[in-house]
Design an enzyme around this catalytic site. Structure first.
Site, mmCIF file in Angstrom:
data_model
loop_
_atom_site.group_PDB
_atom_site.id
_atom_site.type_symbol
_atom_site.label_atom_id
_atom_site.label_comp_id
_atom_site.label_asym_id
_atom_site.label_seq_id
_atom_site.Cartn_x
_atom_site.Cartn_y
_atom_site.Cartn_z
ATOM 1 N N TYR A 17 40.154 -7.790 13.853
ATOM 2 C CA TYR A 17 40.227 -8.277 15.225
ATOM 3 C C TYR A 17 41.678 -8.678 15.489
ATOM 4 C CZ TYR A 17 39.394 -11.086 19.424
ATOM 5 O OH TYR A 17 39.439 -11.597 20.698
ATOM 6 N N ASP B 59 38.407 -4.181 16.666
ATOM 7 C CA ASP B 59 39.131 -4.297 17.927
ATOM 8 C C ASP B 59 40.609 -4.498 17.610
ATOM 9 O OD1 ASP B 59 40.193 -4.904 20.375
ATOM 10 O OD2 ASP B 59 38.946 -6.673 20.748
ATOM 11 N N HIS C 220 32.837 -5.248 25.673
ATOM 12 C CA HIS C 220 33.137 -4.153 24.756
ATOM 13 C C HIS C 220 31.873 -3.363 24.443
ATOM 14 C CE1 HIS C 220 37.289 -5.222 23.233
ATOM 15 N NE2 HIS C 220 36.959 -6.316 23.896
#
Length: 423
Positions: free
Chosen positions: A241, A299, A400
């Site tokens: 992330y 991500d 998302h």
């Protein structure tokens, strides 16, 4: 989840694993894919890769005939040699944590010892999602927003993934009554004690793979809960992330109680983002020298090309600088391949969708999988990448969508004999 001192070990680079039983029935998975700026269509992955060909621009693309295994819902059968990984930035797990009966952490602790099975849409959502995806082997979640001291929160996530509490789950043999596997949760969390609960990643591992983990760890250069690593025989899964760059100051949570920290030169989040990329590169290269083939998924908070954004790619500094560093330094020096582009060429797909706007009017591909090139080149056998794609936006749950990756033959991988990293 194994019992351990979460307040301490979440920032410790390596943690000791508890043994896990290896019995599990392994059902088959499915998935979806996003296609254009204005729509996100569902498409299940095939168990067998379709032949690649070149389109009119010479870019590799893929043609997928209807499989004889495809069911009424577009779900494909999958043989036991396929390892499925899905990744999802949940934005916050609250929508699928059953916290409605509690008003305090202490009350939650007693409630979670025996949560009602399928008591509410919240409690069943995550388990139902895993079933819809045919029980992935690994589930990488980002932005779980827990602190290392939030043990009740983590128990709630464990219960949501398994449909029962951890106490009830441990009484089973690796499978649940719904035919799916049990999952073990591993965490990397933000140690900050100030402000809102932010960041944090969680990796759910199916019963069959839990016993194959040789090392489970975080990294010593991150205390925000942005990187979690599982090392298996011959390969490693990295749940990422990355920072979303901005001109706001970046504060190291480990220094928030240091009275001298305010006197130190302060970096912006844009500067820390570039530092993060280089530190992650070093981590990848170190694993490669030990014979592991890294698989990074999550991500990354950066779009790689114009194809990955709609309506426009942010090229102004410092966004352009971070992208240039990632494309020209991080990916090639790490010997990684953007799997979606490798398989689907210039086909558009997106994983982030701006809230408050019609679907497809403002979107980007910022969640993706980067795999060691040796998993693509094949190392003397068919390449191990089978398919990858996107699951579109999860309405009402997150901004998302899900990115998924199917790999073949990961259970028989051995460490690479040569210590040299992939070129």
């Amino acid at each position: 989840m194994p019992k351990r001192s979460l307040a301490i070990v979440e920032v410790t680079p390596e943690r000791k694993l508890e043994p896990s039983s290896s019995k599990r029935q392994k059902p088959n998975p499915s998935s979806t894919s996003a296609d254009s700026p204005s729509t996100s269509t569902a498409r299940a992955p095939s168990a067998h890769p379709a032949p690649r060909h070149s389109n009119s621009t010479g870019t590799p693309s893929i043609s997928k005939p209807k499989s004889k295994h495809e069911g009424a819902q577009g779900v494909f059968a999958k043989d036991d040699d396929i390892t499925r990984i899905i990744s999802w930035n949940v934005e916050t797990p609250v929508p699928f944590l059953d916290l409605r009966e509690t008003k305090s952490s202490a009350m939650l602790s007693s409630y979670l010892k025996a949560p009602p099975q399928n008591s509410s849409p919240k409690h069943s959502f995550l388990r139902s999602l895993l079933k819809e995806w045919k029980w992935p082997d690994f589930v990488c979640l980002q932005e779980v927003r827990a602190r290392p001291t939030d043990t009740d929160w983590m128990e709630a996530m464990d219960a949501a993934a398994n449909g029962v509490s951890r106490v009830q789950r441990e009484e089973g043999e690796g499978t649940r009554q719904d035919g799916g596997p049990t999952y073990t949760a591993y965490w990397a969390l933000n140690v900050s004690t100030r402000g809102q609960r932010r960041f944090g990643v969680c990796t759910l591992v199916s019963h069959a793979w839990a016993s194959r983990i040789r090392r489970e760890r975080t990294v010593d250069w991150d205390a925000e809960g942005r990187v979690h690593i599982l090392e298996m025989d011959g390969w490693a899964l990295v749940n990422v992330y990355a920072l979303n760059g901005s001109d706001h100051p970046w504060n190291d949570p480990r220094l928030e109680r240091d009275p001298l920290a305010s006197a130190l030169p302060q970096k912006t989040r844009n500067e820390r983002k570039r530092d993060f990329n280089m530190l992650l590169l070093r981590e990848v290269q170190e694993m490669q020298t030990r014979g592991l083939r890294p698989v990074l998924i999550g991500d990354f908070n950066i779009s790689l090309t114009k194809l990955d954004c709609y309506p426009r790619l942010r090229t102004e500094a410092p966004h352009g600088l971070a992208r240039k560093q990632f494309n020209e330094m991080f990916i090639p020096q790490a010997g990684l391949v953007d799997v979606y582009r490798h398989v689907h060429g210039e086909k558009k797909a997106f994983s982030w969708f701006a809230k408050g706007k019609p679907l497809g009017k403002d979107c980007a591909r910022v969640d993706y999988a980067l795999v060691d090139r040796r998993l693509v080149d094949g190392e003397g056998r068919e390449e191990r990448v089978v398919e990858t794609g996107y699951g579109g936006r999860s309405e009402g749950k997150s901004d998302h969508g899900i990115v998924w990756l199917d790999l073949r033959g990961m259970k028989d991988l051995k460490p690479v004999k040569s210590a040299a990293k992939a070129k």
